[in-house]
Write an enzyme that holds these catalytic residues in place. Structure first.
Site, PDB file in Angstrom:
ATOM      1  N   ALA A 137      -2.601   5.154   2.942  1.00 49.23           N
ATOM      2  CA  ALA A 137      -3.763   4.908   2.089  1.00 49.23           C
ATOM      3  C   ALA A 137      -4.796   3.976   2.718  1.00 49.23           C
ATOM      4  CB  ALA A 137      -3.328   4.373   0.737  1.00 49.23           C
ATOM      5  N   SER A 184       0.833  -1.198   0.000  1.00 44.87           N
ATOM      6  CA  SER A 184       0.000   0.000   0.000  1.00 44.87           C
ATOM      7  C   SER A 184       0.867   1.246   0.000  1.00 44.87           C
ATOM      8  CB  SER A 184      -0.917   0.018   1.225  1.00 44.87           C
ATOM      9  OG  SER A 184      -0.264   0.572   2.358  1.00 44.87           O
ATOM     10  N   ASP A 185       0.305   2.340  -0.483  1.00 47.24           N
ATOM     11  CA  ASP A 185       0.972   3.630  -0.334  1.00 47.24           C
ATOM     12  C   ASP A 185       0.787   4.111   1.098  1.00 47.24           C
ATOM     13  OD1 ASP A 185       2.436   5.870  -0.971  1.00 47.24           O
ATOM     14  OD2 ASP A 185       1.301   6.329  -2.780  1.00 47.24           O
ATOM     15  N   ALA A 186       1.636   5.039   1.503  1.00 54.32           N
ATOM     16  CA  ALA A 186       1.673   5.451   2.908  1.00 54.32           C
ATOM     17  C   ALA A 186       0.356   6.099   3.326  1.00 54.32           C
ATOM     18  CB  ALA A 186       2.831   6.413   3.143  1.00 54.32           C
TER      19      ALA A 186
END
Length: 964
Positions: free
Chosen positions: A246, A242-244
């Site tokens: 998100a 995952s993106d930070a």
């Protein structure tokens, strides 16, 4: 008795296949340990001798954030080389340095989050510097090369494990965690998925990272395309990180789920395997996953699947082998330094040259001027510089300091307080209060981020500051010894930064007219600067007047900031004009600071060059007609080159940027960079930033119908090349295309041979021309080389929404060979058999609403939270959908629609009256609660175009027809 030696567990046996070793280790982990493995920071399992593991190490153009490393050109600059072989060597160097740095610091990760393969669809995207190209094939070619370099050549073990960013259709920073990209099926398959797919299928990718945005109304972190597309392209166990932050966004900002347990469960089931959230504190995510498991939102099998994917990457990195194959892990070697320079040289694009370039080093007096003339800028994903070279330093080195004159072109100012005193910068520690350029001034890099320095004061002796205007009212202030004014967490204003930077930039200000003077607003905090007894600082949060909605204009009423008088002691354009008048040639170095007016979290607002830089350019040109504009920037600009004899562009070129630019200017290197994206002439040529329909709104070189400032693939040379002998032979799987390129100039040089195709008489809108192959050739004067390509027949296909798959349309296709998308030197036409199109079989298949041929006033949204698309009118607008060539057979008597919400669907044959109007008696209870409505129709038969009008807040999923 002899001591018993426990047997080696199978997961430690290097002779077993990775899959068996993964299964063995997974079986030994407790349920608690498996859940904890799903956070970015996976803890060690001491009883098994398993070390801690962290997903994520930024390595976009060098190892970032971990201290000094070789810094290569920005990604868009690597894209401008059009040279996959070079880029692969860059990837190899980066991966070797990551290994070498990890040997010294275990915080350095080997799961690298790079490259970014988002397409540069819109040049105002704040992260333009991170992508390679607007073209999916060029992007995938460069990305594949970089990932192969990052992976390494060993048949079994990976040097690093690259993760592609950012899945999917991500091209805006404005409201990036709440906006939805409306992507029709053709754009999805032909454009946005293509760059990812080709790179994944090449076999050197460890995983992907979903983007913050939504696609068709659904957050990317629960994208069904992870399962339906990504994981079908390879047999490898791809790791989705995952993106930070998100995962939390799914509830907190997007409100897509009611609870965080639902959100993490849906993400995991969709395919997210590692959660990057709450920094190093894994307890929050672990708690949510444990709760989701207890509530039955997840199964242990779901968790095992994700852990298995992570373990697969760790085994490929050789983590569990005591003696993985030995490999030299070099760091900052002469080879890496030379490669950084080579990459920077190959990235330079010569946009215009009326004969002024190359400059003659032996006789030319040069004035080098501009805000970036003595700068070596870094961006958010750069490493710390071990070496640096500015354009000024490069020209000094190449032409001799005695032949080069420098004028930065900034205004020099004093800031006078209302009490009649002046802002004063205390001297740097152990350093005299140095005058500009004085010997012995402290290296400002040693001061970056320090809070132990004395803050600015106000007194009778003011410090002359360099006021650097970066456009749109944003400015930086710099002390005479090069230190930038910065505001730290304690609120005090100090000369304590070597460059603007950081996630929140602390070095930018805005002057706001107020009475007879100006308030100085610090942009990082949004507060005004005031003068206090203990030093200059920003107003405290509880006393500061709150900034307006980015409309910092005339300020009235009570304010807490100091009202400064602005005294200009030197005008930048005047110094530029004087230097230009004394020179034989002028090099104006203009462009952007990668942390200001466009970066991650902030899109650009215009293509125009900032007014102050335009002023300097025109001052130089008025004083000297031999003026070269060297643009050093992360993005394209709309500049008027009419009265400029030479224009170059390069992205910020890393540690060797200045040396590379000087060598090109001197003719030591013939430029051969090519534009990886269209340069538009005006903001009016651009679609809306959130308009992702490259087909419908005619975006990128593929569909743009205007006249660009500089076309895709453009780039000039100091040499000349002739093209000839274009032939094409159609085979069962591919078209064999070849042509010759002959060097007709006088100096050794590279040429980038480009091959495009276009459908001559397409039945649907197709690209005006489309890159299918390219090759960068190095040729000596008089040398001829053959460029031969096997172009797969699939390269001529399009996504046929009528049948929901790829199709090669039979007919004529033109092949275009040349030096750019606009500079075509050879062309030929071939005929392909393909698969004939058929009318839409609507009686058998019905119509999915998103499979339209044309639309206006609509956007695609999620049919359910898990999968599928619907279409809805854009708020407040009537929507129209057109479906061409629908085959109604001998006739239909009834039409049905699946809708949710409230509103009306109007059905008509194209150009005819409304035949049916369907509307729910009352709005449905929610956007995912669909009802099926039916209406009788008459006279609908044969093959006809169907038009649907959407009125009101409804979602249309499908249309069906009953035969008569």
């Amino acid at each position: 008795m002899t001591a018993h030696t426990p047997p080696t567990p199978p997961f430690r046996d290097p002779l077993l296949p990775f899959a068996k070793r993964v299964d063995d280790l997974l079986s030994r982990l407790t349920p608690d340990e498996r859940i904890k493995a799903l956070h970015q920071f996976t803890p060690a399992v001491g009883r098994l001798g398993v070390a801690a593991f962290r997903t994520g190490q930024e390595a976009l153009h060098g190892v970032a954030w971990m201290g000094p490393a070789t810094v290569f050109p920005q990604a868009v600059g690597l894209g401008a080389t059009w040279n996959p072989g070079l880029v692969r060597r860059v990837g190899e160097a980066v991966s070797r340095e990551a290994r070498a740095m990890r040997a010294r610091d275990e915080r350095v990760g080997l799961n690298v989050w790079a490259p970014t393969v988002n397409l540069l669809r819109h040049p105002l995207w704040g992260r333009n510097e991170e992508g390679y190209s607007e073209d999916p094939r060029l992007t995938s070619a460069i990305a594949t090369a970089y990932t192969r370099g990052l992976r390494g050549d060993h048949p079994l073990y990976w040097r690093t494990a690259p993760v592609l960013k950012h899945w999917l259709a991500h091209n805006n920073e404005t409201d990036r965690d709440t906006t939805s990209s409306s992507v029709r099926p053709r754009v999805l398959h032909e454009y946005d998925l293509r760059a990812f797919r080709d790179t994944v299928e090449a076999g050197a990718v460890a995983g992907v990272m979903p983007a913050y945005n939504l696609v068709n109304g659904r957050p990317n972190h629960v994208s069904p395309y992870l399962r339906e597309q990504l994981r079908t392209w390879t047999d490898e166990e791809l790791l989705v990180c995952s993106d930070a932050g998100a995962p939390s966004n799914l509830v907190d900002s997007e409100h897509y789920f009611d609870t965080h347990e639902e959100a993490v469960a849906a993400s995991l089931r969709a395919g997210v395997d590692s959660f990057t959230d709450h920094g190093t504190d894994s307890s929050v995510i672990v708690g949510r996953l444990e709760s989701a498991l207890r509530k039955g939102l997840l199964t242990e099998a779901d968790i095992d699947t994700a852990v298995r994917r992570q373990l697969s990457v760790r085994f490929r990195l050789g983590e569990f082998d005591q003696d993985p194959p030995a490999e030299e892990h070099a760091f900052d070697t002469p080879e890496h330094r030379a490669l950084a320079q080579e990459a920077a040289e190959q990235a330079v694009v010569l946009l215009k040259n009326d004969g002024l370039l190359p400059l003659a080093p032996a006789s030319t007096r040069i004035a080098v001027v501009g805000l970036l003339a003595d700068e070596c800028k870094l961006d958010w994903y750069s490493g710390a510089l071990l070496h640096r070279s500015t354009p000024l330093e490069g020209l000094y080195e190449r032409f001799g300091a005695e032949r080069v004159e420098f004028a930065e072109g900034v205004d020099r100012v004093l800031l006078r307080t209302s009490a009649g005193t002046f802002l004063h910068v205390p001297p740097a520690p152990d350093t005299p209060d140095a005058a500009p350029g004085a010997e012995g001034a402290l290296d400002p890099a040693l001061l970056a981020g320090r809070t132990d320095l004395a803050p600015l004061t106000a007194g009778p002796d003011g410090t002359e500051l360099a006021l650097v205007d970066w456009g749109e009212g944003l400015l930086t202030l710099r002390a005479p010894d090069g230190r930038y004014l910065s505001v730290a967490e304690d609120g005090y204003l100090r000369a304590s930064a070597d460059q603007p930077g950081g996630w929140i930039v602390r070095e930018t200000f805005r002057l706001e007219p107020h009475g007879d003077g100006h308030l100085l607003r610090h942009m990082g905090t949004g507060r005004h600067v005031l003068v206090a007894a203990d030093g200059v600082k920003v107003a405290a949060p509880d006393t500061a007047d709150e900034p307006g909605p980015e409309a910092f204009g005339e300020v009235s009423g009570e304010v807490s900031g100091e009202v400064f008088g602005l005294i200009v002691t030197e005008h930048g354009e005047e110094t530029v004009a004087r230097a230009a008048a004394r020179a034989d040639a002028v090099v104006v170095v203009a462009g952007n600071d990668p942390h200001i007016n466009g970066r991650e979290t902030e899109d650009r607002t215009t293509l125009r060059l900032p007014a102050q830089q335009e002023l300097l350019l025109r001052a130089a040109r008025a004083a000297n007609e031999n003026t070269v504009l060297a643009l050093v920037s992360s993005s394209p600009y709309a500049v008027d080159p009419t009265d400029l004899p030479a224009v170059l562009w390069t992205a910020h070129g890393g540690q060797a940027a200045g040396t590379a630019l000087a060598r090109v200017l001197a003719g030591d290197v013939s430029p051969a960079g090519r534009l990886p994206q269209t340069w538009y002439a005006d903001d009016a040529d651009l679609p809306g930033l959130l308009d992702y329909d490259v087909i419908g709104s005619r975006q990128t070189y593929l569909y743009f119908e205007g006249t660009p400032l500089f076309p895709f693939g453009h780039g000039l040379s100091y040499a000349a090349f002739a093209y000839g002998g274009l032939t094409a032979r159609v085979g069962p799987e591919a078209v064999r295309v070849s042509f010759t390129v002959t060097h007709t100039g006088a100096v050794p040089a590279d040429e980038v041979a480009q091959l495009y195709t276009r459908a001559v008489d397409p039945s649907v809108p197709r690209p005006r021309r489309e890159l299918v192959a390219h090759r960068r050739l190095t040729l000596a004067p008089g040398e001829t080389a053959e460029a031969a390509f096997d172009v797969p027949l699939s390269a001529f296909a399009f996504w046929d929404v009528a049948v929901g798959r790829w199709r090669v349309e039979p007919g004529r296709y033109e092949l275009l060979a040349g030096a750019s998308s606009a500079d075509v030197r050879q062309r030929t036409v071939l005929t392909l058999g393909g698969e004939p199109g058929v009318p839409r079989p609507v009686l058998e298949r019905g119509l999915d609403a998103a499979d339209f041929d044309e639309q206006s006033g609509t956007e695609i949204v999620d049919r359910t939270r898990e999968s599928g698309d619907s279409v809805t009118p854009v708020a407040g607008k009537p929507g129209e959908l057109l479906f061409r060539r629908c085959d109604f057979g001998s006739g239909v008597t009834e039409v049905t629609v699946e809708v949710s919400g409230g509103g009306t669907v109007e059905l008509s044959l194209d150009g005819g009256p409304v035949l049916a109007t369907l509307s729910p008696q009352a709005p449905t209870s929610g956007p995912y609660d669909y009802v099926t409505l039916g209406a009788s129709v008459d006279g609908v038969h044969g093959v006809q175009d169907l038009r649907l009008g959407l009125r009101g807040p409804l979602r249309l999923a499908r249309v069906g027809f009953l035969p008569g």
